[in-house]
Design an enzyme around this catalytic site. Structure first.
Site, PDB file in Angstrom:
ATOM      1  CG  ASP A  58      27.712  51.608   3.856  1.00  0.00           C
ATOM      2  OD1 ASP A  58      28.546  51.176   4.671  1.00  0.00           O
ATOM      3  OD2 ASP A  58      26.893  50.873   3.271  1.00  0.00           O
ATOM      4  CD  GLU A  74      33.970  47.233   2.722  1.00  0.00           C
ATOM      5  OE1 GLU A  74      33.762  46.406   1.809  1.00  0.00           O
ATOM      6  OE2 GLU A  74      33.287  47.274   3.777  1.00  0.00           O
ATOM      7  CG  HIS A 104      31.359  52.907   4.148  1.00  0.00           C
ATOM      8  ND1 HIS A 104      31.431  51.827   3.308  1.00  0.00           N
ATOM      9  CD2 HIS A 104      31.124  53.984   3.357  1.00  0.00           C
ATOM     10  CE1 HIS A 104      31.242  52.232   2.058  1.00  0.00           C
ATOM     11  NE2 HIS A 104      31.065  53.537   2.068  1.00  0.00           N
ATOM     12  NE  ARG A 106      25.972  48.245   8.584  1.00  0.00           N
ATOM     13  CZ  ARG A 106      26.413  47.946   7.374  1.00  0.00           C
ATOM     14  NH1 ARG A 106      27.705  47.923   7.121  1.00  0.00           N
ATOM     15  NH2 ARG A 106      25.567  47.658   6.397  1.00  0.00           N
TER      16      ARG A 106
END
Length: 320
Positions: free
Chosen positions: A17, A197, A261, A294
């Site tokens: 993110d 999102e 993201h 990630r």
């Protein structure tokens, strides 16, 4: 002489993110979810590539219990009216996984010129129309108005999260109507979970582009795009058009899985850069949210002849 900047991915390992913001002091400020989900870090560097080795400073740590005690997700750092703000989501500690999606949104404020210094003050929960799962707040300014965009579960709508927009009273308070501008509807938005999102905003050529992430956080995670005319009422859902296909998604060929993201920034020459996370393997053991790999990645964002952004495909690891 201007030269094209090069990046070698991953840029920062085990940071999901990712949010990169270039400030007027020429520094790039970086924050992201850490694998432990227990704190918020900020680092800075004079180049995007420099973020790789920059030393992080802990801005805030979770509590031992209560509503700010678990799963600290997706912080973003912004500069509004002379102060720094970090928006993030947090849940409460529970003995079962049922509390995993109990997030609410919160704001921190820092009045120092350099946000790696000074004190981060809790401004409390950013209140919306419902007390329900909410996360992934971002903000942008347009024609003197600060807008707040976030993902939330509407108790009356099937699915996990939709995207909403509101004007802001100040750095931690919303005002006026709160409008849903996107809900998961296409097949690529509803794999595993019905998710919209992680919005990020880019303005160019008379239009406002808003990327967002969709589907579960495994290899199905991908980026979609909303577009609005800069002269339209941004609080009117009819002003926003969703592209029917994903803009950025898994590349088996390049070994990049679940890119999403994202945030947008510019390189040292002012060229647009896409910042995002992805994994370099497809098969995940257990819940994807607890897989730490990630990694933050960067690559050039190009533009199509019609003025729309061309995200391209996620670049293979180790390639400039």
């Amino acid at each position: 002489m201007n030269t094209n900047r090069e990046y070698t991915n991953p840029l920062v390992e085990q940071r999901a993110d990712p949010w990169v913001y270039k400030h007027t002091d020429s520094y790039y400020y970086f924050t992201a979810s850490v694998p432990e989900y227990d704190r918020i870090e900020v680092r800075r560097a004079l180049t995007i590539e420099g973020l790789r080795e920059a030393q992080p400073v802990v801005a805030w740590r979770k509590y031992e219990s209560g509503p700010l005690s678990a799963n600290i997700w997706a912080p973003e750092i912004h500069y509004i009216d002379g102060k720094w703000y970090i928006y993030f989501a947090a849940a409460r500690t529970t003995e079962t996984k049922e509390g995993l999606f109990d997030h609410r949104m919160y704001a921190l404020e820092n009045t120092s010129a350099n946000p790696l210094e000074g004190e981060w003050t809790e401004k409390g929960q950013v209140r919306t129309a419902w007390e329900s799962f909410a996360l992934d707040a971002t903000t942008f300014e347009h024609r003197g108005v600060h807008y707040y965009v976030w993902a939330q579960k509407d108790p009356e709508i099937d699915g996990n999260s939709n995207l909403y927009i509101s004007a802001m009273e100040n750095g931690w308070t919303l005002k006026g109507p709160q409008t849903m501008i996107s809900t998961p509807e296409y097949p690529w938005e509803v794999i595993g979970f019905k998710v919209n999102e992680g919005a990020a905003v880019l303005k160019r050529g008379g239009r406002i582009f808003m990327s967002f992430s969709a589907s579960a956080t495994d290899h199905n995670y991908c980026l979609g795009l909303l577009t609005a005319d800069e002269d339209s009422d941004l609080l009117d859902a009819a002003s926003w058009t969703k592209h029917p296909e994903p803009m950025f998604q898994t590349s088996e060929e390049n070994g990049q899985y679940g890119p999403g993201h994202n945030s947008f920034t510019v390189d040292e020459n002012g060229e647009d850069v896409l910042i995002y996370h992805a994994r370099n393997y497809k098969e995940i053991t257990g819940d994807p949210l607890y897989d730490p790999n990630r990694h933050t990645r960067a690559q050039r964002l190009r533009w199509n002849a019609d003025g729309t952004p061309d995200f391209g495909v996620p670049v293979r690891d180790g390639v400039k």
